[in-house]
Design an enzyme around this catalytic site. Structure first.
Site, PDB file in Angstrom:
ATOM      1  N   LYS A  34       0.710  -1.166   0.181  1.00  0.00           N
ATOM      2  CA  LYS A  34      -0.068   0.077  -0.030  1.00  0.00           C
ATOM      3  C   LYS A  34       0.953   1.236  -0.024  1.00  0.00           C
ATOM      4  CE  LYS A  34      -1.726   1.440   4.259  1.00  0.00           C
ATOM      5  NZ  LYS A  34      -1.669   3.014   4.167  1.00  0.00           N
TER       6      LYS A  34
ATOM      7  N   CYS B 247      -4.990   8.695   9.513  1.00  0.00           N
ATOM      8  CA  CYS B 247      -5.012   7.747  11.150  1.00  0.00           C
ATOM      9  C   CYS B 247      -4.876   8.788  12.072  1.00  0.00           C
ATOM     10  CB  CYS B 247      -4.154   6.838  10.960  1.00  0.00           C
ATOM     11  SG  CYS B 247      -4.596   5.241  10.326  1.00  0.00           S
TER      12      CYS B 247
ATOM     13  N   ASP C 228       4.608   0.604  11.986  1.00  0.00           N
ATOM     14  CA  ASP C 228       3.342  -0.284  11.467  1.00  0.00           C
ATOM     15  C   ASP C 228       3.028  -1.546  11.994  1.00  0.00           C
ATOM     16  OD1 ASP C 228       2.681   2.201  10.344  1.00  0.00           O
ATOM     17  OD2 ASP C 228       3.142   1.685   8.209  1.00  0.00           O
TER      18      ASP C 228
ATOM     19  N   ARG D  56      -8.599   0.154   4.364  1.00  0.00           N
ATOM     20  CA  ARG D  56      -7.672   1.041   4.148  1.00  0.00           C
ATOM     21  C   ARG D  56      -6.717   0.515   3.737  1.00  0.00           C
ATOM     22  NH1 ARG D  56      -6.193   5.424   7.612  1.00  0.00           N
ATOM     23  NH2 ARG D  56      -4.921   5.631   6.293  1.00  0.00           N
TER      24      ARG D  56
HETATM   25  C1  UD1 Z   1       4.715   6.558   6.604  1.00  0.00           C
HETATM   26  C2  UD1 Z   1       3.859   5.538   6.158  1.00  0.00           C
HETATM   27  C3  UD1 Z   1       3.173   5.105   7.731  1.00  0.00           C
HETATM   28  C4  UD1 Z   1       4.364   4.812   8.630  1.00  0.00           C
HETATM   29  C5  UD1 Z   1       5.300   5.978   8.764  1.00  0.00           C
HETATM   30  C6  UD1 Z   1       6.362   5.561   9.499  1.00  0.00           C
HETATM   31  C7  UD1 Z   1       2.832   5.787   4.065  1.00  0.00           C
HETATM   32  C8  UD1 Z   1       1.826   6.384   3.393  1.00  0.00           C
HETATM   33  N1  UD1 Z   1       2.812   6.010   5.379  1.00  0.00           N
HETATM   34  O1  UD1 Z   1       4.007   7.791   6.823  1.00  0.00           O
HETATM   35  O2  UD1 Z   1       2.264   3.656   7.378  1.00  0.00           O
HETATM   36  O3  UD1 Z   1       3.534   4.509   9.783  1.00  0.00           O
HETATM   37  O4  UD1 Z   1       5.923   6.281   7.252  1.00  0.00           O
HETATM   38  O5  UD1 Z   1       7.049   4.621   9.188  1.00  0.00           O
HETATM   39  O6  UD1 Z   1       3.971   5.446   3.532  1.00  0.00           O
HETATM   40  N2  UD1 Z   1       6.933  14.161  10.931  1.00  0.00           N
HETATM   41  C9  UD1 Z   1       7.179  15.415  11.148  1.00  0.00           C
HETATM   42  N3  UD1 Z   1       7.005  16.339  10.098  1.00  0.00           N
HETATM   43  C10 UD1 Z   1       6.679  16.035   8.968  1.00  0.00           C
HETATM   44  C11 UD1 Z   1       6.524  14.591   8.537  1.00  0.00           C
HETATM   45  C12 UD1 Z   1       6.417  13.926   9.520  1.00  0.00           C
HETATM   46  O7  UD1 Z   1       7.226  15.964  12.361  1.00  0.00           O
HETATM   47  O8  UD1 Z   1       6.835  16.890   8.018  1.00  0.00           O
HETATM   48  C13 UD1 Z   1       6.884  13.289  11.682  1.00  0.00           C
HETATM   49  C14 UD1 Z   1       5.877  12.256  12.168  1.00  0.00           C
HETATM   50  O9  UD1 Z   1       4.786  13.098  12.940  1.00  0.00           O
HETATM   51  C15 UD1 Z   1       6.407  11.065  12.662  1.00  0.00           C
HETATM   52  C16 UD1 Z   1       7.563  11.026  11.772  1.00  0.00           C
HETATM   53  O10 UD1 Z   1       8.031  12.368  11.468  1.00  0.00           O
HETATM   54  O11 UD1 Z   1       6.535  11.335  13.871  1.00  0.00           O
HETATM   55  C17 UD1 Z   1       7.806   9.977  10.980  1.00  0.00           C
HETATM   56  O12 UD1 Z   1       6.672  10.283   9.829  1.00  0.00           O
HETATM   57  P1  UD1 Z   1       6.721   9.923   8.328  1.00  0.00           P
HETATM   58  O13 UD1 Z   1       7.915   8.959   8.032  1.00  0.00           O
HETATM   59  O14 UD1 Z   1       6.610  11.244   7.548  1.00  0.00           O
HETATM   60  O15 UD1 Z   1       5.280   9.127   8.208  1.00  0.00           O
HETATM   61  P2  UD1 Z   1       4.617   9.219   6.983  1.00  0.00           P
HETATM   62  O16 UD1 Z   1       5.389   9.312   5.614  1.00  0.00           O
HETATM   63  O17 UD1 Z   1       3.344   9.967   7.136  1.00  0.00           O
END
Ligand code: UD1
Length: 422
Positions: free
Chosen positions: A22, A118, A308, A400
């Site tokens: 996904k 989520c 995850d 999802r």
């Molecule tokens: C992706 C995955 C999700 C997984 C996560 C961590 C997808 C669609 N989703 O989510 O299933 O749980 O990686 O492995 O690929 N953060 C910030 N600022 C930002 C972006 C992120 O502070 O601009 C923080 C987030 O709140 C979190 C951490 O960084 O604490 C990691 O998040 P991130 O790796 O960005 O997760 P996603 O890409 O949203």
């Protein structure tokens, strides 16, 4: 809303096919916006998140044709009608922010609603935005939307992330393929989904090196062409189904599973007394002795233990011998499954980002509530081990990220039924 009824106690045996990832598909799909030529994805999973991304891409003017019952997505963005990603679609799924980098890189402007997704913590997008600014984008946050412009086009540069982010790495990687000059992404995420995206972009003509390490180098090109790409296997679906025979006993072969996608997780399974064996077609999993042993788990960016899979691992550890400690380091509010597992007889204490699980001999079926995607499936796993019937309510989260859970688990002997709301 549908619910899932699980009757515990059955040992599992047989094979479960693992779908395409996904999270890889959700970043590969917006990559179509980078080229006027068609991009075709094979091995796509059939999930409501993929349907949401399809709706979003179509709303921008891209053509998305679903073939082979959703396994193949033929996309074409020879024309983009609007550069506005509307709140009504974006709020359903956080990964919608991944259209921002491609739209900006291709046409120098985009307006994207701030995402939802989520409810597992604040989940801001500041890292995405700061990185795109470092590449010359001018951003303005107004009325819940990011208004982005790069009048002269994006330019390469050095992007150093203060924190590892999968999504921000993906957004910048896509944007950099069409930027002027070279981009170096430091402290990049190393997840297999990033490598899969880079592979697809290279097929489209991008010049990328270093994906899978923490420094990715991209040499911008003037245009990208079309391509056909097979989506990598879903390591989270894989880990989830590997836990099923660990929870119930028996032996299950996960078809398409690969240890390199999930090594840290396999290492923890091994420590708990669960054997993982490579076969010609995937990975076979079974418990070495009767009851698994408690282990400590700390989530971390890849190659660490995936956040995850934390909820699902907790479901296993509820009936382990001894005490286990789970440290969640990625999201601040990701133990919402714990109170539900406690309703089933688990002994869990949560304090901040740490959960201590004191193993009990048996869980008991109960009505429970799914709070997010991975929490939902952890309750199903717990239900497989429990005495009696577990009713998991509010399962829309499940759809999802997991296709045909009832069929996949049913095929290896589990009693899992969906009760449709009429
Ligand atoms: C992706 C995955 C999700 C997984 C996560 C961590 C997808 C669609 N989703 O989510 O299933 O749980 O990686 O492995 O690929 N953060 C910030 N600022 C930002 C972006 C992120 O502070 O601009 C923080 C987030 O709140 C979190 C951490 O960084 O604490 C990691 O998040 P991130 O790796 O960005 O997760 P996603 O890409 O949203």
């Amino acid at each position: 809303m549908d619910s899932i009824v699980v009757t515990g106690g059955a040992e599992l045996s047989g094979q479960i096919p693992i779908a395409g990832a996904k999270n890889a598909c959700l970043t590969l799909m917006p990559a179509t916006l980078l080229s006027e030529e068609p991009l075709t994805l094979t091995n796509a999973p059939r999930l409501s998140d993929i349907a949401t991304m399809t709706t979003l891409l179509r709303s921008l003017g891209a053509e998305v044709t679903t073939m082979q019952e959703g396994r193949v997505l033929a996309m074409s963005s020879h024309r983009i009608d609007t550069h506005v990603a509307e709140y009504d679609i974006v709020r359903k799924m956080r990964a919608s922010i991944l259209v921002l980098g491609p739209l900006l890189a291709r046409d120098g402007h985009a307006v994207v609603s701030l995402p939802g997704g989520c409810a597992i913590g604040a989940r801001p997008v500041d890292l995405h935005l700061t990185a795109l600014e470092a590449m010359g984008a001018e951003l303005d946050l107004r009325d819940g939307y990011v208004h982005a412009r790069a009048p002269g086009g994006l330019r390469g540069g050095r992007v150093t992330f203060p924190k590892v982010s999968v999504g921000a790495t993906e957004n910048v990687l896509m944007a950099a393929t069409l930027a002027r000059g070279a981009t170096v992404i430091e402290n990049a995420a190393r997840e297999p989904e990033i490598v899969d995206l880079a592979d697809c972009l290279r097929r489209m003509g991008a010049e990328i090196e270093g994906d899978g390490t923490d420094t990715i180098e991209v040499q911008g090109v003037a245009r990208l062409s079309g391509a056909t790409h097979a989506v990598v296997a879903d390591r989270i679906e894989l880990g989830t189904y590997m836990l099923a025979p660990a929870v119930t006993g028996g032996s299950v072969e996960c078809l398409g599973g690969r240890i390199d996608l999930i090594e840290a997780f396999c290492e923890r399974l091994d420590a708990a007394g669960v054997s993982v064996e490579e076969t010609e077609r995937g990975l076979r999993v079974s418990r070495r002795n009767g009851r698994v042993a408690g282990v400590d788990v700390t989530t971390a960016p890849f190659p660490g233990f995936p956040t995850d899979l934390q909820a699902q691992m907790m479901a296993l550890l509820c009936t382990a011998e001894g005490t286990s400690t789970l440290h969640e380091t990625i999201f601040e509010n990701r133990f919402m499954h714990a109170p539900e597992l406690i309703r089933m007889g688990a002994r869990i204490e949560v304090s901040g980002g740490t959960a201590r699980v004191h193993g009990v001999e048996r869980l008991k079926g109960a009505p429970v509530m799914a709070t997010d995607l991975r929490a939902s499936v952890s309750l199903i796993l717990a239900g497989l081990a429990a005495e009696g019937e577990t009713v998991v309510n509010r399962v829309y989260h499940l759809d999802r990220g997991y296709e045909q859970v009832e069929q996949k688990l049913g095929a290896v002997g589990a009693k899992v039924e969906r009760v449709r709301e009429t």
